[in-house]
Enzyme design. Sequence first.
Site, PDB file in Angstrom:
ATOM      1  CG  MET A 264      -1.798   1.177   1.388  1.00  0.00           C
ATOM      2  SD  MET A 264      -2.982   1.349   0.018  1.00  0.00           S
ATOM      3  CE  MET A 264      -3.139   3.127  -0.022  1.00  0.00           C
ATOM      4  CD  GLU A 299       2.199  -0.469  -3.713  1.00  0.00           C
ATOM      5  OE1 GLU A 299       1.485   0.553  -3.593  1.00  0.00           O
ATOM      6  OE2 GLU A 299       1.758  -1.541  -4.184  1.00  0.00           O
TER       7      GLU A 299
HETATM    8  N1  B3K Z   1      -3.604   0.783  -3.680  1.00  0.00           N
HETATM    9  C1  B3K Z   1      -3.410  -0.470  -3.028  1.00  0.00           C
HETATM   10  C2  B3K Z   1      -4.602  -1.359  -3.085  1.00  0.00           C
HETATM   11  C3  B3K Z   1      -5.560  -1.182  -1.993  1.00  0.00           C
HETATM   12  C4  B3K Z   1      -6.612  -2.287  -2.027  1.00  0.00           C
HETATM   13  C5  B3K Z   1      -7.685  -2.084  -1.032  1.00  0.00           C
HETATM   14  N2  B3K Z   1      -8.616  -3.190  -1.004  1.00  0.00           N
HETATM   15  C6  B3K Z   1      -2.240  -1.211  -3.576  1.00  0.00           C
HETATM   16  C7  B3K Z   1      -1.804  -0.805  -4.919  1.00  0.00           C
HETATM   17  O1  B3K Z   1      -2.486  -0.966  -5.914  1.00  0.00           O
HETATM   18  O2  B3K Z   1      -0.738  -0.242  -5.025  1.00  0.00           O
HETATM   19 ZN    ZN Z   2      -1.516   0.443  -7.123  1.00  0.00          ZN
END
Ligand code: B3K
Ligand code: ZN
Length: 868
Positions: A264, A299
């Site tokens: 995340m 990320e």
């Molecule tokens: N943005 C997060 C994903 C969150 C999922 C929530 N159920 C990871 C990513 O795509 O980088």
């Molecule tokens: Zn993402």
Amino acid sequence: MSQSQPQVQYRDDYQPPHYWIDTLDLDIQLHDSATEVVAISRVRRNGEHNEPLVLDGEQLELLSVSINGVETTQYEQGEGSLVLPQVPQEFVLTIKNRINPAANTALEGLYKSGNAYCTQCEAQGFRRITYYLDRPDVLARFTTRITADAITCPYLLSNGNRVGQGVLDDGRHWVQWQDPFPKPAYLFALVAGDFDVLRDRYTTHSGREVTLEIFVDKGNLHRAGHAMDSLKASMRWDEQRCNLEYDLDIYMIVAVDFFNMGAMENKGLNVFNAKFVLADAQTATDDDYLDVERVIGHEYFHNWTGNRVTCRDWFQLSLKEGLTVFRDQEFSSDLGSRTVNRIHNVRILRGPQFAEDAGPMAHPIRPDAVIEMNNFYTLTVYEKGAEVIRMLHTLLGEQAFQAGLALYLQRHDGQAATCDDFVAAMSEASGRDLTRFKRWYGQSGTPVLTVRDDYDAATGRYTLRVTQHTPPTRDQPEKLPLHIPLSLALYTGQGEPLPLMMNGRSVDSVLDVLEREQEFVFEQVPSRPVPALLQGFSAPVKLDYPYSDEQLSLLARASLDEFVRWDAVQMLVNETVRRNVELCRRGEPLVLPRSLLDVFRCTLEDDNLDRALKAEMLTLPDLASLLELFEQVDIEQLAEVRRHLARELAEALMPAWQQAFDDNLTPEYRIDHHDMARRSLKNTALGYLALTGAEQAVAGQYDGADNMTDTLGALRAAVRGELGCRHAMLADFEQKWRHDGLVLDNWFRLQATAPGADTLHRVRELMGHPTFSLTNPNRVRALIGAFSQGNPVQFHRLDGAGYDLLVEVLEQLNRSNPQVASRLLTPLIQFRRLDDARQALIRARLQRLMALPDLSRDLFEKISKALD
Ligand code: B3K
Ligand code: ZN
């Protein structure tokens, strides 16, 4: 359902918020089962209205509410909300509440991963920490003060920069963080615990000094180096290719064992599934190394595409995810093999993403209606979303694409934007009309591109007739024509490339397919050409062109585009599978065509081919991709055909496999692309050798291996080839690695995907293994996910026992972790291509789940659509 029927939210209903929150000061007193949160917000009315302030909140124990320092009881607590009917134009709101991280098994909000506290707030987890405007278009400046026990939690982390710390008399201590960038609540993070820390520095392009810190469980420091290298490589790549620099003084990554997904992108403080951080030769495979690099990159790239410019609402999720996946794909391709990366991505599209399009959850990359947002972190939003960005890149070219990206980021920096904003910037920067292209955002399903051709020797004209058709999907019966970039090349019958001439001029290799039916006429074509269509998978479509075996053999051998060579082999295999399934249905003996055998032999003997690409060309498509070739098929027949082909290829080419195996031994373990390619080819060859019963080679590699790639290469070959030596090898592996869940996941996965009829029984046994736990998503995916998604034959047993196992697990996870349950459900809702008997078995089980008294919204949304 215990509560009222879950509500559908529609994209068209978007309204700007009635209130803004400019700053949020959090004070969090950490305790396992009674953490106290004080949230002080500066709230400001948005425009003239008398609407109440409605805050989101779930599973919170409210302690008090104050407005401008005065406690009030003028509020109502609804299901998931706190409503303040009358509030001033601008005011300070103080909310005190209590939460229970130790009881949080859903792993959303603040929870405990082992002994550490951590958070996951995307999409709507912040409302499980405090009452707030938990929507991505409300951006506030956060400060966070964390207090916890100094012994068990020496590290207290949050977003931004550390601005204060202190020690208290009662054995506790505190740290205060300040994030200078306004952000939506989903990017908030908090971590507290004890870790080993790998530290490094990075100097940005413009000279900013950034501290880099990677936090891992004690004792794992030696496994964090590759993650650090990957982080620095990501930072450099984003500067060099996209001219984007990091913007804070510190970048932290924390690896945790309990995590619902991969990682995340919280501002300045990424939280990662340890699977995508930890790597060393003893415990990680070559693919694990590449996955760490990819996810660390992904990320990191979100810092611009996601964090600096975020999404206006969750329907726009692909704005950040599709774009960031495209960026991580380019990163991996620039650092490694572009063709092999492309092949991996295309396998995902053609297998599970096409299946999603054909199933009850079909949705456009920008969905229109959602019940549970967590259900829309899908292959469609992510992978097809990245294909849509890639098509833009193909149409615009690198330079105009980068100009469009720069314009988008500069125009919307610090804002919450939409997919339309992105396309508008791309169109402005390039001067291209993208009106029709935009339909890709709103239309679901997999288009079929049918190509027929005609050659006129008298005039030297070669005509391609292209028709596009998108079959109806559950969510959208009517489909419109799309703007499809069709990349092609023409070859002579001898494999020489031909120049592309149209209307007297030489033209680019990318055709703009815009209409339902279109003709393209090439001139000065000396003889009937062989077309290489959809080079590089230039659009996420199914191609229908009546290639002959000879044409495919030619492309596999002679195409200048490496992807086309791989794709030609895939098409040859697909055709062979189709014909053999037909033979199987008629009870006739199966046949391996000479052309396929020759292509495999030539590939094996071609010294000019990259070994990693060779390995890909020699790997048969998996069952999931083969399933997509049929409207309906008997899964056992399909598996039987695939197994038969693999064995025939193994037997017929045995000396060549042995040669490929012997030629590619790597004397010492090095992580570089050259050696990884060797291991990939060697282990592919070993897989085929195992099908001929080559116990010695397999056991020899297992015993002599000094790295996890070769250990698992041998173990996989033994299990898939059902060799007698597999039992001793599996037992040995378990002895060595039972203490390490991440490594043992490979062992769970291999046994869950084993071909034998006793696999289901073994999976049940393994659920009782001391390392297995239903509370850890990695373990669940490795055993239950692998069985239900990676072992179609045993999962779809005609006695329904495979389904029963999954249903039992789902009943438990529905209560403890609905997000993980919902992802595991996938093979039970994608039953359209199965025979009627299996469909009936599945429906009965879905009805049982549907009747659960406490069915989560996540499962409700999918099951109700599947049964519809
Ligand atoms: N943005 C997060 C994903 C969150 C999922 C929530 N159920 C990871 C990513 O795509 O980088
Ligand atoms: Zn993402």
